[in-house]
Structure formats: structure tokens, C-alpha cells
Motif scaffolding. Sequence first.
Motif, short mmCIF file in Angstrom:
data_model
loop_
_atom_site.label_atom_id
_atom_site.label_comp_id
_atom_site.label_asym_id
_atom_site.label_seq_id
_atom_site.Cartn_x
_atom_site.Cartn_y
_atom_site.Cartn_z
N ALA A 23 -11.99 57.49 75.60
CA ALA A 23 -11.35 56.50 74.72
C ALA A 23 -11.93 56.59 73.32
CB ALA A 23 -11.51 55.10 75.29
N LEU A 24 -13.25 56.71 73.21
CA LEU A 24 -13.89 56.84 71.89
C LEU A 24 -13.42 58.11 71.17
CD1 LEU A 24 -17.56 55.74 72.66
CD2 LEU A 24 -15.93 54.57 71.17
N ALA A 25 -13.34 59.19 71.92
CA ALA A 25 -12.94 60.48 71.33
C ALA A 25 -11.49 60.44 70.84
CB ALA A 25 -13.12 61.60 72.34
N GLY A 26 -10.68 59.59 71.44
CA GLY A 26 -9.27 59.50 71.07
C GLY A 26 -8.98 58.57 69.91
N LEU A 27 -10.00 57.91 69.38
CA LEU A 27 -9.77 56.99 68.26
C LEU A 27 -9.45 57.77 66.99
CD1 LEU A 27 -12.61 54.40 68.89
CD2 LEU A 27 -10.16 54.09 69.28
N LEU A 62 -17.36 38.85 81.81
CA LEU A 62 -17.71 39.68 80.66
C LEU A 62 -17.62 41.16 81.04
CD1 LEU A 62 -18.66 39.62 77.71
CD2 LEU A 62 -21.01 39.68 78.57
N THR A 63 -16.62 41.85 80.47
CA THR A 63 -16.41 43.27 80.79
C THR A 63 -17.08 44.20 79.79
OG1 THR A 63 -14.30 43.22 79.61
CG2 THR A 63 -14.24 42.87 82.02
N GLY A 64 -17.30 43.73 78.57
CA GLY A 64 -17.91 44.57 77.56
C GLY A 64 -18.49 43.73 76.44
N LEU A 65 -19.42 44.33 75.70
CA LEU A 65 -20.05 43.61 74.60
C LEU A 65 -20.59 44.61 73.59
CD1 LEU A 65 -20.92 40.77 73.60
CD2 LEU A 65 -23.10 41.19 74.73
N TYR A 66 -20.36 44.30 72.33
CA TYR A 66 -20.91 45.09 71.23
C TYR A 66 -22.17 44.41 70.74
CZ TYR A 66 -21.53 46.89 66.56
OH TYR A 66 -22.07 47.44 65.43
N HIS A 67 -23.27 45.14 70.66
CA HIS A 67 -24.53 44.65 70.10
C HIS A 67 -24.82 45.43 68.83
CE1 HIS A 67 -26.28 42.02 73.17
NE2 HIS A 67 -25.76 42.81 74.07
N VAL A 108 -10.24 50.42 80.64
CA VAL A 108 -11.46 50.84 79.96
C VAL A 108 -11.16 51.13 78.50
CG1 VAL A 108 -13.23 52.65 79.84
CG2 VAL A 108 -12.62 51.65 82.05
N HIS A 109 -10.04 51.78 78.22
CA HIS A 109 -9.62 52.05 76.84
C HIS A 109 -9.50 50.74 76.07
CE1 HIS A 109 -6.76 52.99 73.57
NE2 HIS A 109 -7.44 54.12 73.51
N HIS A 110 -8.84 49.76 76.65
CA HIS A 110 -8.65 48.46 76.02
C HIS A 110 -10.00 47.81 75.68
CE1 HIS A 110 -7.20 44.39 75.28
NE2 HIS A 110 -8.11 43.98 76.13
N ILE A 111 -10.92 47.83 76.62
CA ILE A 111 -12.24 47.22 76.42
C ILE A 111 -12.99 47.96 75.31
CG2 ILE A 111 -14.48 46.74 77.49
CD1 ILE A 111 -12.82 46.44 80.18
N VAL A 112 -12.97 49.28 75.35
CA VAL A 112 -13.67 50.07 74.33
C VAL A 112 -13.09 49.79 72.95
CG1 VAL A 112 -14.05 52.43 73.49
CG2 VAL A 112 -14.48 51.87 75.89
N VAL A 113 -11.77 49.78 72.82
CA VAL A 113 -11.15 49.50 71.52
C VAL A 113 -11.56 48.12 71.03
CG1 VAL A 113 -8.93 49.03 70.37
CG2 VAL A 113 -9.21 51.08 71.77
N HIS A 114 -11.59 47.16 71.92
CA HIS A 114 -11.99 45.80 71.56
C HIS A 114 -13.43 45.78 71.04
CE1 HIS A 114 -11.52 41.44 71.68
NE2 HIS A 114 -12.79 41.42 72.06
N GLU A 115 -14.32 46.46 71.72
CA GLU A 115 -15.72 46.48 71.30
C GLU A 115 -15.90 47.28 70.00
OE1 GLU A 115 -17.43 44.24 72.55
OE2 GLU A 115 -16.01 43.91 74.17
N VAL A 116 -15.19 48.39 69.86
CA VAL A 116 -15.22 49.16 68.61
C VAL A 116 -14.68 48.28 67.48
CG1 VAL A 116 -14.13 51.08 67.37
CG2 VAL A 116 -15.15 51.45 69.63
N GLY A 117 -13.67 47.50 67.77
CA GLY A 117 -13.13 46.59 66.78
C GLY A 117 -14.19 45.65 66.23
N HIS A 118 -15.05 45.16 67.10
CA HIS A 118 -16.15 44.30 66.65
C HIS A 118 -17.09 45.08 65.73
CE1 HIS A 118 -15.04 40.83 68.90
NE2 HIS A 118 -15.06 41.48 70.03
N GLU A 131 -5.21 50.01 69.30
CA GLU A 131 -5.02 50.33 70.72
C GLU A 131 -3.70 51.06 70.94
OE1 GLU A 131 -5.84 47.98 74.87
OE2 GLU A 131 -5.63 46.85 73.02
N GLY A 132 -2.71 50.73 70.15
CA GLY A 132 -1.40 51.35 70.28
C GLY A 132 -1.35 52.78 69.75
#
Length: 133
Positions: A23-27, A62-67, A108-118, A131-132
Motif C-alpha cells: 500500500a505504501l509503495a502504491g502511493l 484501534l486498527t492503526g496509529l501514526y506516532h 490494510v490499504h485503507h488503514i495505511v492511507v489513513h495513517e499516512v494522511g495523519h 485512497e481512490g
Amino acid sequence: MAQSDQSWHAPDAATIEAMAREALAGLPAPFGAHLGAVVLLVEEFADEDTLDALGIEDPFELTGLYHGRPVGEKSSFDSGAPPDRIHLYRRAILDEWVDTGVDLRALVHHIVVHEVGHHFGLSDDDMHRLEGE
């Protein structure tokens, strides 16, 4: 229900991590250029301190978190600070996967995009557009 020769196993941390890295590589390129130093961690659940800090009682919520500090808030004075981290919580992700029936890779893609968004300080609308893509 027919019984299979193979028993079903929940995806392990390595599988979730591989999906997250994909998911990260596809951003889009502008984002990827700023994500090289972000550490990706897959853990079973968030620890008690994290849950308490967020006011969450049920670790399955809690499925993911950006620190870390969002890109726009970083400065040259941040040297020596720990690297930014994206935490993915495997058991909570699997629980949501089973409950919703959403494809695990898409979840997983959705969660990663959300955390990257933060990480980038994006709004929810911005994250939906990302995400789209």
C-alpha cells in the motif's frame, strides 16, 4: 460444511506488513518521497498506555496509529527525535476484516492511507481522494 485438508490460519504479522508495504509503495510519488524514514510496525494490539492516552477501552477498536509529527510541523530542530512510526494492530485488523467482510488487502490499504494522511496532516476528504488513486 465440507472439511478441507488444509486448516484455515489467520494472516500473520509478516503478511499484514507485506500488504501495508505494498500500500505504501502504491502511493503517489509526492507522498512516497517523504515516507522513507517512517517505520512500519505490526503488533498484535496497542499497548495499555496508548489505549489510555486515546481514551479507548477495547483494544479491538484501534486498527492503526501514526506516532510522530506531521510533515508540515517538522523542523531542523527535530534531529535526535525518534523516527515517525505507523503502528498496525493485527488482531484488531483481523477482527474488522471478519466483521465487515471487506477484502483484507483493501482494509490494510485503507488503514495505511489513513495513517499516512495523519503524517501529512490531511483532512478526511483528502484521505478519501488519496485512497481512490
